[in-house]
Motif scaffolding. Structure first.
Motif, PDB file in Angstrom:
ATOM      1  N   GLN A  24       0.696  -1.188  -0.145  1.00 26.28           N
ATOM      2  CA  GLN A  24       0.093  -0.081   0.061  1.00 26.28           C
ATOM      3  C   GLN A  24       0.901   1.456   0.427  1.00 26.28           C
ATOM      4  O   GLN A  24       1.987   1.616   0.855  1.00 26.28           O
ATOM      5  CB  GLN A  24      -1.099   0.070   1.332  1.00 26.28           C
ATOM      6  N   ASN A  25       0.799   1.579  -1.198  1.00 22.27           N
ATOM      7  CA  ASN A  25       1.652   3.608  -1.074  1.00 22.27           C
ATOM      8  C   ASN A  25       2.757   3.404  -1.014  1.00 22.27           C
ATOM      9  O   ASN A  25       3.288   3.901   0.144  1.00 22.27           O
ATOM     10  CB  ASN A  25       1.207   4.498  -0.303  1.00 22.27           C
ATOM     11  N   VAL A  26       4.018   2.248  -1.174  1.00 21.08           N
ATOM     12  CA  VAL A  26       5.034   2.283  -0.699  1.00 21.08           C
ATOM     13  C   VAL A  26       5.801   2.336  -1.838  1.00 21.08           C
ATOM     14  O   VAL A  26       6.306   2.718  -3.010  1.00 21.08           O
ATOM     15  CB  VAL A  26       4.775   0.485  -1.282  1.00 21.08           C
ATOM     16  N   ASN A  27       7.020   3.586  -1.380  1.00 22.19           N
ATOM     17  CA  ASN A  27       8.001   4.011  -2.748  1.00 22.19           C
ATOM     18  C   ASN A  27       9.300   3.566  -1.460  1.00 22.19           C
ATOM     19  O   ASN A  27       9.688   3.671  -0.860  1.00 22.19           O
ATOM     20  CB  ASN A  27       8.282   5.686  -1.862  1.00 22.19           C
ATOM     21  N   THR A  28      10.414   3.342  -2.955  1.00 15.40           N
ATOM     22  CA  THR A  28      11.204   2.767  -1.835  1.00 15.40           C
ATOM     23  C   THR A  28      12.323   3.876  -2.361  1.00 15.40           C
ATOM     24  O   THR A  28      12.616   4.394  -3.317  1.00 15.40           O
ATOM     25  CB  THR A  28      11.439   1.373  -2.589  1.00 15.40           C
ATOM     26  N   TYR A  29      13.534   3.809  -1.654  1.00 20.25           N
ATOM     27  CA  TYR A  29      14.805   4.434  -1.670  1.00 20.25           C
ATOM     28  C   TYR A  29      16.062   3.054  -1.864  1.00 20.25           C
ATOM     29  O   TYR A  29      16.655   2.929  -1.207  1.00 20.25           O
ATOM     30  CB  TYR A  29      14.498   5.857  -0.658  1.00 20.25           C
ATOM     31  N   ILE A  35       9.156  -6.296  -0.947  1.00 21.06           N
ATOM     32  CA  ILE A  35       8.280  -6.903   0.368  1.00 21.06           C
ATOM     33  C   ILE A  35       8.798  -7.228   1.225  1.00 21.06           C
ATOM     34  O   ILE A  35       8.284  -7.789   2.310  1.00 21.06           O
ATOM     35  CB  ILE A  35       7.718  -7.894  -0.771  1.00 21.06           C
ATOM     36  N   LEU A  36      10.204  -8.433   0.934  1.00 28.12           N
ATOM     37  CA  LEU A  36      10.876  -8.509   1.724  1.00 28.12           C
ATOM     38  C   LEU A  36      12.054  -8.003   3.412  1.00 28.12           C
ATOM     39  O   LEU A  36      12.313  -8.123   3.466  1.00 28.12           O
ATOM     40  CB  LEU A  36      12.294  -9.735   1.253  1.00 28.12           C
ATOM     41  N   GLY A  37      11.880  -6.612   2.976  1.00 31.12           N
ATOM     42  CA  GLY A  37      12.086  -5.650   4.199  1.00 31.12           C
ATOM     43  C   GLY A  37      13.863  -5.738   3.761  1.00 31.12           C
ATOM     44  O   GLY A  37      14.427  -5.285   4.944  1.00 31.12           O
ATOM     45  N   LEU A  38      14.250  -5.596   2.475  1.00 31.38           N
ATOM     46  CA  LEU A  38      15.990  -4.924   2.633  1.00 31.38           C
ATOM     47  C   LEU A  38      16.400  -4.032   1.836  1.00 31.38           C
ATOM     48  O   LEU A  38      17.138  -4.396   2.089  1.00 31.38           O
ATOM     49  CB  LEU A  38      16.062  -6.334   1.479  1.00 31.38           C
ATOM     50  N   THR A  39      15.050  -2.911   2.098  1.00 37.26           N
ATOM     51  CA  THR A  39      15.679  -1.734   1.076  1.00 37.26           C
ATOM     52  C   THR A  39      14.606  -0.828   1.513  1.00 37.26           C
ATOM     53  O   THR A  39      13.813  -1.416   2.641  1.00 37.26           O
ATOM     54  CB  THR A  39      14.964  -1.858  -0.887  1.00 37.26           C
ATOM     55  N   LYS A  40      15.243   0.234   1.574  1.00 33.43           N
ATOM     56  CA  LYS A  40      14.686   1.496   2.012  1.00 33.43           C
ATOM     57  C   LYS A  40      13.609   2.017   1.822  1.00 33.43           C
ATOM     58  O   LYS A  40      13.695   2.038   0.373  1.00 33.43           O
ATOM     59  CB  LYS A  40      15.600   2.309   2.456  1.00 33.43           C
ATOM     60  N   PHE A  41      12.727   2.329   2.673  1.00 33.87           N
ATOM     61  CA  PHE A  41      10.706   2.050   2.094  1.00 33.87           C
ATOM     62  C   PHE A  41      10.260   2.811   3.019  1.00 33.87           C
ATOM     63  O   PHE A  41      10.268   2.933   4.325  1.00 33.87           O
ATOM     64  CB  PHE A  41      10.020   0.747   1.441  1.00 33.87           C
TER      65      PHE A  41
END
Length: 296
Positions: free
Chosen positions: A5-10, A47-53
């Motif tokens: 939901q409304n995910v932005n990844t950096y 989705i796996l929590g491996l990046t900043k979001f």
């Protein structure tokens, strides 16, 4: 099973994924498609929590946060490269992850790995490593499986086996998110398509609805191609052009005929044609870029 939901990844200060939102229900097989650099692998890692979001990701109603993986107990993954130890045998690699020896042996048999499973993985071919990685992802009856280019390096027989396994697991309620550049193979397994480009999800539809909405285009041939180009551009009507033959969206047919007629441009041919899945994807990407033609 999965809610994004409304995910932005950096990555650093650069935003790679922008306002991504979609859901995956149990048993769904989602095809995640897009060109190189579109953000497919980054979205999977997010989705796996491996990046900043920022935004919200729920796996089976449990929140995923960066570097906190409690929600991922029932998730199997194969992203970029199989996570295998080269100096262990295939059997030993599987046993590191397997909770049930019978489950482990079942996957070895189903993937036809019996002849080499006791060899050290460092000697495996690309296809053998890929099958081992898929087996690891399918261990322990996962509720969600994320596969990044799973058909990479597989021969025809192995591809059919993997396709069959995906259907078998989905029939028992396992959800899949699969990225692949081999669209013809992905089309054979997925029941929903997500098209991503430049980090934006531009299509999220059941495959039947996607094909119904986008499958048909019209072939247009006029007595003055250059003037037709100018008129379509001036009226912001998307088209593709190849060798003097236009392809246009059915929704624009009546408007196009009126525009051409008003400028004394005459039709030589106006025929409905069906596009392949690959052609549809190229057309949609080209339309998003604002381009006027594509190459087959």
């Amino acid at each position: 099973m999965l809610v994004v939901q409304n995910v932005n990844t950096y990555i650093g200060q650069k935003r790679i994924i922008t306002d991504a939102s979609f859901k995956i229900n149990p048993g769904n097989i989602i095809g995640l498609i897009g060109p190189n650099g579109a953000g497919k692998t980054t979205l999977m890692k997010t989705i796996l929590g491996l990046t900043k979001f920022n935004g919200q990701i729920l796996l089976n109603q449990t929140t995923v946060t960066e570097n906190q993986h409690a929600a991922l107990d029932k998730v199997g993954t194969l992203i970029e490269h199989p996570a295998i130890y080269p100096f262990l045998t295939g059997q030993q690699n599987l046993e590191l992850y397997a909770h049930d020896p019978d489950d482990c042996q079942s996957l070895i048999s189903k993937l036809n790995m019996n002849t080499y499973i006791h060899d050290k993985a460092k000697g495996y071919s690309l296809g053998m490593k890929q099958k081992l990685g898929i087996a690891i992802a399918l261990l322990n009856k996962p509720q969600l499986v994320i596969l990044d280019e799973p058909m990479n390096g597989l021969d025809v027989e192995a591809t059919i086996i993997v396709r069959r396994l995906i259907h078998q697991y989905a029939a028992k309620g396992t959800a899949f998110l699969i990225s692949s550049h081999i669209l013809s193979e992905l089309q054979k397994v997925m029941n929903q398509v997500i098209l991503i480009n430049h980090g934006h999800i531009i299509i999220n539809q059941p495959i039947a609805e996607f094909e119904q909405l986008h499958h048909q285009v019209y072939k247009l041939h006029t007595n003055n191609s250059q003037l037709t180009v100018d008129l379509l551009k001036n009226h912001h009507i998307h088209y593709t052009l190849d060798g003097g033959i236009f392809q246009v969206n059915p929704k624009n047919i009546f408007e196009i005929q009126d525009i051409l007629s008003s400028q004394h441009v005459y039709l030589k041919e106006l025929t409905p044609i069906s596009s392949s899945f690959e052609q549809i994807v190229v057309q949609l990407l080209n339309q998003q870029r604002g381009g006027d033609h594509y190459d087959d």
